[in-house]
Each structure stands twice: as C-alpha cells, then as structure tokens.
Scaffold this motif. Sequence first.
Motif, short mmCIF file in Angstrom:
data_model
loop_
_atom_site.label_atom_id
_atom_site.label_comp_id
_atom_site.label_asym_id
_atom_site.label_seq_id
_atom_site.Cartn_x
_atom_site.Cartn_y
_atom_site.Cartn_z
N PRO A 213 0.84 -1.20 0.00
CA PRO A 213 0.00 0.00 0.00
C PRO A 213 0.88 1.25 0.00
CG PRO A 213 -0.60 -1.50 1.80
CD PRO A 213 0.71 -1.98 1.25
N GLY A 214 0.36 2.36 -0.53
CA GLY A 214 1.18 3.59 -0.63
C GLY A 214 0.46 4.81 -0.14
N PRO A 215 0.39 5.01 1.19
CA PRO A 215 -0.27 6.21 1.71
C PRO A 215 0.27 7.48 1.05
CG PRO A 215 0.44 4.78 3.51
CD PRO A 215 1.01 4.20 2.26
N TYR A 216 -0.58 8.43 0.77
CA TYR A 216 -0.30 9.70 0.10
C TYR A 216 -0.06 9.52 -1.40
CZ TYR A 216 0.00 10.88 4.95
OH TYR A 216 -0.30 10.98 6.29
N MET A 217 -0.11 8.28 -1.86
CA MET A 217 -0.22 8.01 -3.31
C MET A 217 -1.12 6.77 -3.41
SD MET A 217 3.56 8.58 -5.04
CE MET A 217 2.96 8.81 -6.69
N SER A 218 -2.17 6.78 -2.60
CA SER A 218 -2.95 5.55 -2.40
C SER A 218 -3.55 5.01 -3.69
CB SER A 218 -4.06 5.80 -1.39
OG SER A 218 -3.47 6.08 -0.14
N VAL A 219 -4.08 5.91 -4.52
CA VAL A 219 -4.72 5.44 -5.76
C VAL A 219 -3.66 4.91 -6.71
CG1 VAL A 219 -6.07 6.15 -7.79
CG2 VAL A 219 -6.74 6.92 -5.50
N TYR A 220 -2.55 5.64 -6.83
CA TYR A 220 -1.49 5.19 -7.76
C TYR A 220 -0.99 3.79 -7.38
CZ TYR A 220 2.85 4.88 -10.37
OH TYR A 220 3.84 4.44 -11.20
N TYR A 221 -0.63 3.62 -6.11
CA TYR A 221 -0.12 2.30 -5.69
C TYR A 221 -1.15 1.21 -5.96
CZ TYR A 221 4.16 3.93 -3.30
OH TYR A 221 5.40 4.44 -3.02
N ALA A 222 -2.43 1.52 -5.68
CA ALA A 222 -3.49 0.51 -5.89
C ALA A 222 -3.64 0.17 -7.37
CB ALA A 222 -4.80 1.02 -5.31
N THR A 223 -3.49 1.18 -8.25
CA THR A 223 -3.60 0.87 -9.70
C THR A 223 -2.48 -0.09 -10.11
OG1 THR A 223 -2.26 2.77 -10.48
CG2 THR A 223 -4.66 3.11 -10.30
N LYS A 224 -1.30 0.13 -9.54
CA LYS A 224 -0.16 -0.70 -9.94
C LYS A 224 -0.28 -2.12 -9.36
CE LYS A 224 1.65 2.25 -12.66
NZ LYS A 224 1.70 2.00 -14.10
N THR A 225 -0.89 -2.23 -8.16
CA THR A 225 -1.15 -3.57 -7.60
C THR A 225 -2.13 -4.31 -8.51
OG1 THR A 225 -0.81 -2.70 -5.38
CG2 THR A 225 -1.91 -4.82 -5.53
N PHE A 226 -3.11 -3.58 -9.01
CA PHE A 226 -4.05 -4.20 -9.96
C PHE A 226 -3.29 -4.71 -11.19
CE2 PHE A 226 -6.71 -4.52 -13.58
CZ PHE A 226 -7.95 -4.93 -13.12
#
Length: 264
Positions: free
Chosen positions: A147-160
Amino acid sequence: MKKNYVLITGASSGLGLEFAQLAASKKYNLVLIARRKKELARISETLSLQHTIKVHTIVKDLSITSSAQEIFEEVSEKLNLEIDILINNAGFGTNGEFHLNNFNTELDQIKVNVLSLVALTRLFITGMIERNNGIVLNVASTAAYQPGPYMSVYYATKTFVKNFTLGLNYELRGTNVKVTLFSPGPTRTEFQKRANMKESIIANEMLMMDAQKAAKIGFEGALKGKKEIIPGFMNKLGVLAVKLMHESVITHIVSKVNKNRINK
Ligand SMILES: NC(=O)c1ccc[n+]([C@@H]2O[C@H](COP(=O)([O-])OP(=O)(O)OC[C@H]3O[C@@H](n4cnc5c(N)ncnc54)[C@H](OP(=O)(O)O)[C@@H]3O)[C@@H](O)[C@H]2O)c1
C-alpha cells in the motif's frame, strides 16, 4: 516478408519513448499512442528515418473509456495491422491526501493506469491467441507490492496491474503468447514532475534509474518471455524486503517516504 508491429502507449516521453527507440533499433515497425501530437510526430519522423521502419501515430487520451476500442479499430480495420507486441506503458501518478486530491484526476488515473490497460490487452490479445504468437508487456511499478499512503490510488492501480498481469500469464502458460510484468522503481522521466513530487532531493536522484537502462531490461526480458521483471539490484532488494516485512511496518515506511515527496 511480414512486418512485425509493436504498439506502445505513452510513447511521447520517458519509458515509452525508450521502448519505442529500442523496438525501432531492432527493426520493429511501430504504432505509438499518446496525447501530445507534436511530440509523437517528431518521434515518428526521427525513428522512421533513422531505422527505415514504418511508424504510425495515434493521438488518444486513455482517460477516455472509448479510446481503447477506437485505437483497436484504427489499427485493425483502418491500418489493417496485426500487433505482435503490445506495451501497456502509459500511466501517471497523483500524490497528497486522497480526500483533498482532485477527484476527477484520481478517476482519470484509474482509467489510464487500469481500465485502458485491461481494454487494450483484451482487444489485442485475442488475435495473438488465435495466431498463438505475441507478447504483452504491462508496466506496473515497485509501488505494486505494498500500500502507498499519500499516493494511495497510484499504488493501488499498480497492484491491480501486477495481479492482472500475473493472472493472465498463468492462464496463457504453455502457449506462445507471453505476458510480462515490468515493475521499475524510481526512474528518471517526466513522471515525478507530473505527479507534482519533489525532484531535487539528492537521495532520490541518486536512487533513480536511467530510463533507457530500465526500458532495455524490460523490453529484452519480455522478448525472452520472462514473467516478472524488476530492473536493478536496489529495486529487487526493495521488493524482497517488502515481502519479508509485516504490511503495517512497510505501509508506515512508505507513508514517510511519500509524505516527504509532496510539493506543498
Ligand atoms: N518514472 C518512474 O519513476 C516510474 C516508476 C515505476 C513505474 N513507472 C510507470 O512507467 C510508466 C511510464 O511513465 P514514465 O515514468 O515514462 O513517465 P512520463 O515520462 O510522464 O510518461 C508517461 C507517458 O504516458 C502518457 N500518458 C499519460 N496520461 C495519458 C493519457 N491520459 N492518455 C494517453 N497517454 C497518457 C504520456 O503521454 P502524453 O502526456 O503525451 O499523453 C507519456 O507518454 C507509467 O505507467 C508509470 O506509472 C514510472
């Protein structure tokens, strides 16, 4: 002789431009996608002259849901081309506190990094499976592994992107359609500036990988049919450390790193 085509999204700068240069140097013909028309035209002219290859450019905004289908129709019906290698590279990041960030930009990020990547993969992989020949190279990030707090959406897109790509790789094992996950760490491109991240922190600059070097490792690994590529020793070590740490610990560490990067 059959002309082999590579389609690259986000080819107007950074890693995408490097992929285009590498593919051109190996005499692949190209279909280049991005929004910046002038950049694409300039790159197309240079690469086609330097390498005597065909280069088609398609100006599209991948945050628009219909773009993937329009690209597919232009490539398959108008240009009548078969794509041998699809490089889903286009992407961008936002940083800051999620609830304060521009919500439409957060949604656009999901559309570019995830939705268009999935749609393009679906549209082009069908032909590859029919021909039992092809490569899909999906660009994730070392951000994909936690997980990437303060870039939460970006990190989640890359996990996808990571899990989608590894799942697809498994589904197509035993075929001649190879699906490769490419996860670079911090790389010298326009990414940091666009994400409004501090660029001048010396430690960050020192950790950043050269885009040409990273793209070469990714492209050559994909040509060899590798499943997962993390370029560079430090990036590999970072991902290994993440796998060994408790998620709450790594989430806290990443929050500190990302918070320090926010431009106020
Ligand atoms: N640089 C890093 O530190 C790093 C690390 C790990 C992973 N990555 C990943 O690497 C990939 C390439 O990024 P980069 O570092 O090379 O950054 P970059 O230099 O900013 O390149 C991003 C590319 O994506 C295109 N793009 C962005 N939004 C788009 C949209 N709405 N529609 C169509 N194209 C769009 C841009 O073209 P236009 O602006 O012309 O549309 C550009 O060609 C991204 O997926 C990124 O997440 C980067």
